[in-house]
Design a protein around this motif. Structure first.
Motif, mmCIF file in Angstrom:
data_model
loop_
_atom_site.group_PDB
_atom_site.id
_atom_site.type_symbol
_atom_site.label_atom_id
_atom_site.label_comp_id
_atom_site.label_asym_id
_atom_site.label_seq_id
_atom_site.Cartn_x
_atom_site.Cartn_y
_atom_site.Cartn_z
ATOM 1 N N THR B 79 -35.737 -3.811 -41.490
ATOM 2 C CA THR B 79 -35.250 -5.105 -40.998
ATOM 3 C C THR B 79 -33.990 -4.891 -40.161
ATOM 4 O O THR B 79 -33.841 -5.460 -39.073
ATOM 5 C CB THR B 79 -34.973 -6.056 -42.190
ATOM 6 O OG1 THR B 79 -36.187 -6.227 -42.918
ATOM 7 C CG2 THR B 79 -34.461 -7.406 -41.720
ATOM 8 N N GLY B 80 -33.111 -4.038 -40.654
ATOM 9 C CA GLY B 80 -31.886 -3.712 -39.914
ATOM 10 C C GLY B 80 -32.191 -3.033 -38.593
ATOM 11 O O GLY B 80 -31.609 -3.367 -37.549
ATOM 12 N N VAL B 81 -33.139 -2.096 -38.626
ATOM 13 C CA VAL B 81 -33.520 -1.381 -37.398
ATOM 14 C C VAL B 81 -34.051 -2.375 -36.370
ATOM 15 O O VAL B 81 -33.674 -2.358 -35.198
ATOM 16 C CB VAL B 81 -34.587 -0.293 -37.700
ATOM 17 C CG1 VAL B 81 -35.126 0.318 -36.412
ATOM 18 C CG2 VAL B 81 -34.010 0.798 -38.595
ATOM 19 N N LYS B 82 -34.913 -3.286 -36.831
ATOM 20 C CA LYS B 82 -35.529 -4.258 -35.918
ATOM 21 C C LYS B 82 -34.481 -5.197 -35.317
ATOM 22 O O LYS B 82 -34.540 -5.528 -34.132
ATOM 23 C CB LYS B 82 -36.602 -5.060 -36.683
ATOM 24 C CG LYS B 82 -37.401 -5.996 -35.816
ATOM 25 C CD LYS B 82 -38.295 -5.242 -34.842
ATOM 26 C CE LYS B 82 -38.911 -6.155 -33.797
ATOM 27 N NZ LYS B 82 -39.753 -5.398 -32.857
ATOM 28 N N LEU B 83 -33.516 -5.615 -36.137
ATOM 29 C CA LEU B 83 -32.491 -6.523 -35.631
ATOM 30 C C LEU B 83 -31.628 -5.843 -34.575
ATOM 31 O O LEU B 83 -31.214 -6.455 -33.593
ATOM 32 C CB LEU B 83 -31.604 -7.022 -36.783
ATOM 33 C CG LEU B 83 -32.269 -7.961 -37.794
ATOM 34 C CD1 LEU B 83 -31.333 -8.288 -38.932
ATOM 35 C CD2 LEU B 83 -32.732 -9.242 -37.126
ATOM 36 N N ALA B 84 -31.371 -4.545 -34.805
ATOM 37 C CA ALA B 84 -30.537 -3.812 -33.856
ATOM 38 C C ALA B 84 -31.308 -3.434 -32.594
ATOM 39 O O ALA B 84 -30.743 -3.401 -31.511
ATOM 40 C CB ALA B 84 -29.970 -2.558 -34.525
ATOM 41 N N ARG B 85 -32.593 -3.106 -32.743
ATOM 42 C CA ARG B 85 -33.410 -2.686 -31.597
ATOM 43 C C ARG B 85 -34.693 -3.509 -31.558
ATOM 44 O O ARG B 85 -35.775 -3.017 -31.878
ATOM 45 C CB ARG B 85 -33.738 -1.181 -31.707
ATOM 46 C CG ARG B 85 -32.530 -0.262 -31.751
ATOM 47 C CD ARG B 85 -31.641 -0.374 -30.522
ATOM 48 N NE ARG B 85 -32.286 0.014 -29.284
ATOM 49 C CZ ARG B 85 -32.167 1.227 -28.737
ATOM 50 N NH1 ARG B 85 -31.431 2.160 -29.307
ATOM 51 N NH2 ARG B 85 -32.770 1.504 -27.603
ATOM 52 N N PRO B 86 -34.591 -4.775 -31.142
ATOM 53 C CA PRO B 86 -35.780 -5.657 -31.167
ATOM 54 C C PRO B 86 -36.926 -5.138 -30.304
ATOM 55 O O PRO B 86 -38.077 -5.491 -30.526
ATOM 56 C CB PRO B 86 -35.249 -6.983 -30.628
ATOM 57 C CG PRO B 86 -33.778 -6.876 -30.572
ATOM 58 C CD PRO B 86 -33.394 -5.445 -30.625
#
Lengths: 394, 272
Positions: B79-86
């Motif tokens: 979830t964190g990865v996706k928020l940082a690199r959509p």
């Protein structure tokens, strides 16, 4: 070193030894979640449950967080409850580890020491135990499988003593002890059962005549006083441990103490360590003694509460003390070194002192490493503010 | 597809894998790589996140941006990865013990939030790495090291769990149905929003040995004979479906995903 009668002993892994201690203790409740290298303890115990050897209620829960929570609930209800874990499992339990201690629940938990992630590593070091050193649990460390067995049994009595009422972690080195086979002398079942006795129920939740509540909001009105009581309970643990150890000696012939001195009488150079590495240290002490070096060792059996007086007694006036730590405290001195150094502040004749970190993530420690650290001490080559490393590529 | 063509996606220097010979994890990994290859995705625009367990070791072998995290927490990290690199395709790989037990909470909340992640569940119905303990998907009455007289708990149906928690793409296949598996993983990666592929896999070493199927082919045979398609299942009674594995695409719907709603809210709050 403990003398074990090979004729009376069985060759078992540390996990099997501890599981058998649990079988003899026969707690009312065991809740656990698998994690390497703790798993075989629970596997052996689950078999005892499945075979009807023990009447324990066994709950294979969905995480360590739940395991410790279930055990806290059971202990609060008046049951004798146990679990076992390692590394990240212990870390996941962290918040309930504090609840157990502050609710004064005498849970005994074998901790099979393993490096904390990351990166992921499943092998032995003491970073897991050290992360919980201020949680209010009594922490014991075993050198051998025999000690892991004995200390698990002994821990029940210490934990449940009315003046103590604190949880105990029995630490045993991951793989080295948990999966390594050694001779272990088991006590007869009935002897252990009599030794641990029936648990005294102190303010149990299920006493409907006298209802109690555990863990309600405790703000600036009384929280501080409750913490002070935990400090006091640790002092009681220190006072009572020799008595419990003496009673254990009566049934087993094996003597436990806060620390174990090895060839210390005339030793000028002393090495201090936790856990299984002490066996290697003793081997090196023997080897160097043959060459005429006055070396000795001090094994720490009890790390929390920290037996400061015993440390001072044994280390005061030595020429040098070398402390081995199987964990690092990033940005500060290694935990055992820090504690020993602090204890020696009050010594009348302070030895020179040196810190050596070794074996992180299961890195092997060999006699040559230990000899090297001893030689540094003997040659006057110790620096109080320098942390050194054994077996590290640099 | 020839395995050779997929080697470029792997860190061959990390071979051999820790997986037992015949393990279904290899089939799932290959299906995933084939899906990636068909979609012509750029290697450096894919992030694969895993937790702890046999299947989670996949991130060590994949030559993408990979992260091997903590037991049960892969979805939270992802979830964190996706928020940082959509712009990344973020894929979570984990076992049933990892994603449905210790990490079950993250699983349902990711579904509810409809965040654009693809969750591939390597569902072998057991804890393989730690020695065959029963997991939240072990079927009732089956055996495990912690259930020597048969399991008494009801399992989670990962598909139903994902559907009721709000996942917008949900499919199931077994490792026997390789082509179907490739298709579902491909659709899942392409799907915008949370996508869950429940892959029934074989741990013959533990699940199989405890339940009379110690050889990999026996488990594959079991998956073959006991799987029914969703279409067929809809015509069957509950008794007839007892013990069957229903495979198919259970849901595929476009709904605003978390990142879209987040951007929308940003605009509104900033009065743009």
């Amino acid at each position: 070193m403990m003398n074990i009668d090979l004729k009376k002993s069985k060759a078992v892994t540390g996990a099997e030894a501890v599981a058998n201690a649990m079988r003899q203790i026969e707690p009312h409740v065991v809740a656990a979640y698998p994690i390497t290298p703790q798993t075989p303890i629970v596997e052996y115990f689950a078999k005892f449950v499945a075979d009807g050897v023990v009447r324990t209620e066994m709950i294979p829960v969905e995480s360590e967080h739940s395991a410790m929570s279930a055990v806290v609930g059971a202990a609060a209800a008046g049951a004798r409850a146990m679990t076992a874990t390692s590394a990240n499992g212990l870390a996941l339990m962290h918040e309930i580890v504090y609840i157990a201690a502050s609710s004064r629940l005498p849970i005994v938990m074998p901790v099979v020491n393993r490096a904390l992630s990351g990166p992921i590593n499943i092998h032995c070091d003491h970073s897991d135990a050290m992360a919980e050193r201020d949680s209010g649990w009594i922490q014991l460390f075993a050198e051998t499988n025999q000690e892991a067995y004995d200390l698990t049994i002994l821990a029940i009595r210490l934990a449940e003593h009315e003046d103590v009422r604190l949880p105990v972690m029995v630490n045993l080195d991951g793989f080295i002890l948990s999966h390594g086979v050694e001779p272990v002398e088991f006590l007869p079942d009935e002897v252990v059962k009599e030794f641990v006795g029936k648990p005294k129920r102190v303010y149990p939740l299920l006493d409907t005549e006298n209802p109690v509540t555990y863990g309600p909001l405790d703000l600036y009105d009384y929280y501080f006083e409750h913490k002070r009581q935990q400090v006091e309970a640790m002092e009681h643990a220190k006072k009572l441990f020799p008595k419990v150890a003496e009673e254990f000696e009566k049934i087993s012939g094996r003597k436990y103490d806060f620390v174990e001195p090895y060839k210390l009488d005339d030793a000028e150079y002393v090495m201090v360590a936790l856990g299984s590495t002490n066996s290697t240290i003793k081997y090196v002490v023997d080897w160097m003694r043959e060459e005429g070096f006055k070396v000795g060792a001090l094994k720490i059996w009890m790390f929390r509460p920290f037996p400061k007086e015993k440390i001072q007694y044994y280390l005061n006036g030595r020429k040098a003390v070398v402390v081995l730590d199987r964990s690092a405290s990033f940005g500060a001195e290694a935990p055992l070194y820090e504690a020993i150094k602090s204890a020696l502040y009050e010594a009348t004749i302070r030895p020179r002192i040196g810190s050596y970190v070794y074996g992180l993530g299961g890195r092997d420690i060999v006699p040559e490493h230990i000899r090297k650290a001893f030689m540094d001490a003997i040659e006057g080559n110790l620096l109080v503010d320098e942390q050194r490393y054994l077996g590290l590529r640099e | 597809m020839k395995t050779k063509q997929l080697l470029k996606y792997l860190r061959i220097d990390r071979w051999p894998t820790v997986w037992c010979p015949g393990c279904g994890n290899g089939i799932i990994l290959k299906a995933f790589l084939e899906a990636v290859d068909q979609l012509k995705l750029k290697k450096d625009r894919i992030a694969v996140v895993s937790g702890i367990g046999c299947s989670s070791r996949a991130t060590g072998y994949l030559d993408f941006n990979t992260m091997h995290t903590l037991h049960g927490r892969a979805i939270a990290f992802a979830t964190g990865v996706k928020l940082a690199r959509p712009e990344f395709k973020v894929i979570v790989m984990g076992g049933d013990g990892d994603l449905a037990s210790i990490g079950g909470n993250h699983f349902i909340h990711a579904c509810r939030r409809n965040i654009d992640l693809t969750v591939i569940v390597f569902n072998n119905m057991i804890y393989g790495m730690t020695g065959g303990q029963y997991s939240p998907t072990t079927p009732e009455e089956e055996y495990a090291s912690t259930a020597p007289y048969g399991h008494i708990e009801k399992p989670f149906d990962i598909v139903k769990l994902a559907l009721s928690a709000g996942a917008t793409y949900v499919a199931r296949a077994t490792v026997y149905h390789y082509n179907l598996l490739v298709r579902y993983i491909k659709e899942a990666i392409e799907h915008k929003g949370v996508s869950v592929v429940d892959v029934i896999s074989n741990c013959h070493t533990y699940f199989g040995r405890y339940n009379g199927m110690p050889e990999p082919y026996q488990m594959l045979e079991y998956f073959k004979t006991n799987s029914v398609t969703l279409q067929k299942a809809q015509t069957m009674s509950e008794e007839e479906l007892e013990g069957k594995i229903v495979i198919g695409q259970f849901r595929k719907e476009e709904k605003p995903c978390y990142m879209d709603c987040y951007r929308e809210l940003q605009k509104k709050a900033q009065g743009r």
